[in-house]
Design a protein around this motif. Structure first.
Motif, PDB file in Angstrom:
ATOM      1  N   UNK A 158       0.836  -1.203   0.000  1.00 62.18           N
ATOM      2  CA  UNK A 158       0.000   0.000   0.000  1.00 62.18           C
ATOM      3  C   UNK A 158       0.875   1.259   0.000  1.00 62.18           C
ATOM      4  N   UNK A 159       1.910   1.254   0.819  1.00 64.62           N
ATOM      5  CA  UNK A 159       2.817   2.397   0.913  1.00 64.62           C
ATOM      6  C   UNK A 159       3.451   2.712  -0.438  1.00 64.62           C
ATOM      7  N   UNK A 160       3.769   1.678  -1.200  1.00 68.61           N
ATOM      8  CA  UNK A 160       4.355   1.885  -2.524  1.00 68.61           C
ATOM      9  C   UNK A 160       3.323   2.380  -3.533  1.00 68.61           C
ATOM     10  N   UNK A 161       2.077   1.981  -3.353  1.00 67.71           N
ATOM     11  CA  UNK A 161       1.026   2.420  -4.268  1.00 67.71           C
ATOM     12  C   UNK A 161       0.655   3.896  -4.068  1.00 67.71           C
ATOM     13  N   UNK A 162       0.767   4.408  -2.843  1.00 68.48           N
ATOM     14  CA  UNK A 162       0.280   5.754  -2.543  1.00 68.48           C
ATOM     15  C   UNK A 162       0.880   6.814  -3.458  1.00 68.48           C
ATOM     16  N   UNK A 163       2.209   6.939  -3.570  1.00 66.84           N
ATOM     17  CA  UNK A 163       2.734   8.000  -4.443  1.00 66.84           C
ATOM     18  C   UNK A 163       2.371   7.793  -5.909  1.00 66.84           C
ATOM     19  N   UNK A 164       2.267   6.540  -6.350  1.00 64.86           N
ATOM     20  CA  UNK A 164       1.904   6.273  -7.743  1.00 64.86           C
ATOM     21  C   UNK A 164       0.470   6.708  -8.019  1.00 64.86           C
ATOM     22  N   UNK A 165      -0.437   6.376  -7.106  1.00 65.94           N
ATOM     23  CA  UNK A 165      -1.840   6.738  -7.299  1.00 65.94           C
ATOM     24  C   UNK A 165      -2.046   8.246  -7.134  1.00 65.94           C
ATOM     25  N   UNK A 166      -1.271   8.862  -6.251  1.00 69.48           N
ATOM     26  CA  UNK A 166      -1.358  10.324  -6.101  1.00 69.48           C
ATOM     27  C   UNK A 166      -0.937  11.001  -7.392  1.00 69.48           C
ATOM     28  N   UNK A 167       0.161  10.551  -7.959  1.00 71.59           N
ATOM     29  CA  UNK A 167       0.647  11.138  -9.206  1.00 71.59           C
ATOM     30  C   UNK A 167      -0.365  10.932 -10.328  1.00 71.59           C
ATOM     31  N   UNK A 203      -5.286   2.700  -2.177  1.00 67.69           N
ATOM     32  CA  UNK A 203      -4.504   3.899  -2.487  1.00 67.69           C
ATOM     33  C   UNK A 203      -5.189   4.725  -3.579  1.00 67.69           C
ATOM     34  N   UNK A 204      -5.673   4.042  -4.615  1.00 66.52           N
ATOM     35  CA  UNK A 204      -6.292   4.739  -5.745  1.00 66.52           C
ATOM     36  C   UNK A 204      -7.509   5.543  -5.315  1.00 66.52           C
ATOM     37  N   UNK A 205      -8.403   4.897  -4.589  1.00 67.88           N
ATOM     38  CA  UNK A 205      -9.647   5.589  -4.241  1.00 67.88           C
ATOM     39  C   UNK A 205      -9.504   6.459  -2.993  1.00 67.88           C
ATOM     40  N   UNK A 206      -8.478   6.228  -2.198  1.00 64.87           N
ATOM     41  CA  UNK A 206      -8.157   7.192  -1.155  1.00 64.87           C
ATOM     42  C   UNK A 206      -7.839   8.542  -1.780  1.00 64.87           C
TER      43      UNK A 206
END
Length: 342
Positions: free
Chosen positions: A52-61, A283-286
């Motif tokens: 999840x931690x790795x997905x967060x910056x990718x989904x934010x971008x 991460x995506x929908x957050x």
């Protein structure tokens, strides 16, 4: 399980923006509010939360959000509240948080509310407080799905559930649902429990003790495969009680998370099933919902455009309940599973 507003009653209220209506943010002239977003993770000792931690910056971008580096609460709810205060002091305009303690997080939510900063909670719902949206799967369904996966193979005897932290609504809902399902559907099964608090060492020591006193245990439900799978397999092997799926002496093992290690264990005949929590979609929908909240949108119960449903689980708390499929040998290679795509 959770109360769902009737679709017919809310269909006229839900707009194409996924059960949302758009209000003008105070003092913003109706323009979308930009700014940085802060995100917290509860711990990084679990492969699930590492993913999840790795997905967060990718989904934010991908969402066009300027996100600060994630902050790790390191399994300390007091630190998490301090972290939220620090992020607010840095001037973030939105927060995406995963509460460690569903009651303790209310203090952090109050800090954000005092600064008019919207919050989206991911995976764990708060007991109260103001959040724009909670993004999670139906955790009661996790317990029921695990119960049925075990009940299909074990209809009498002793089974163990290794519980999560009961200060978290997730731990409580999974535990209660599993317990009630077994009592209702599989009356011949006796449920033994370990309060492991999402900690591998507590899972290992608790299972060691139960297996010593009850060598006839027939199944184990692990509420978090990311922290419980390895110690469970190690304990069974150490006590010469590990036998592969299909062996008459096999102890049925079912977990929650959907991490690559669990999928490999299913392929290898070590694990019977897991319920895949969508780390990628968390991460995506957050990020999806915090962007809308920062733009001043308000949300209502109803279907979304991404295959889920928004429900009001408590007065004023809306939850986007994402799908969480059961994974077995039959579908473990499905490319749609996030654990197959890291």
């Amino acid at each position: 399980m959770l109360k769902v507003a009737a679709a017919t009653a809310i269909a006229s209220l839900a707009l194409t923006a996924c059960g949302s209506t758009k209000d003008k943010p105070a003092g913003d002239g109706g323009q979308a509010q930009g700014g940085k977003v802060g995100a917290t993770v509860p711990l990084l000792t679990s492969p699930f939360w590492q993913a999840y931690n790795n997905y967060v910056p990718k989904m934010a971008q991908a969402s066009g959000i300027d996100a600060l580096p994630t902050v790790n609460a390191d399994s300390d709810s007091a630190k998490q509240i301090t972290d939220i205060g620090n992020l607010l002091n840095q001037g973030v305009k939105g927060l995406v948080v995963t509460p460690l303690d569903s009651a303790a997080i209310v203090a952090g939510l109050k800090q954000a509310e005092n600064k008019s900063v919207p919050v989206v909670a991911v995976d764990v719902a708060p007991e109260s407080g103001k959040v724009a949206m909670v993004v999670r799967a139906d955790n009661k369904a996790y317990g029921v799905k695990a119960c049925d996966a075990i009940g299909a193979k074990v209809t009498s005897g002793k089974v163990v559930q290794i519980m999560g932290d009961l200060s978290s609504v997730n731990g409580r809902e999974r535990s209660e649902a599993f317990r009630e399902c077994m009592k209702t559907k599989y009356a011949g099964v006796q449920v033994l429990e370990i309060a492991a608090e999402w900690k591998a060492d507590k899972a290992a020591s608790g299972l060691e003790g139960l297996l010593t006193a009850n060598p006839d245990i027939k199944a184990v439900y692990m509420q978090a495969g990311g922290v419980y799978l390895a110690p469970t397999l190690q304990t069974l092997k150490r006590k010469n009680l590990f036998f592969p799926v299909g062996d008459p002496k096999h102890i049925v093992l079912v977990s929650n998370d959907g991490i690559p290690q669990e999928l490999k264990a299913i392929r290898d005949g070590e694990l019977d099933a897991t319920v895949s929590q969508p780390a990628d979609d968390y991460a995506k929908y957050g990020m999806y919902w915090i962007k809308k909240a920062m733009a001043g949108e308000k949300f209502q119960p109803g279907p979304t455009d991404h295959g889920s449903t928004i429900v009001e689980t408590h007065p004023g708390i809306l939850e986007d309940q994402l799908p969480a499929p059961v994974v077995t040998k039959d579908n473990v290679d499905d490319k749609a599973l996030w654990g197959n795509n890291l």
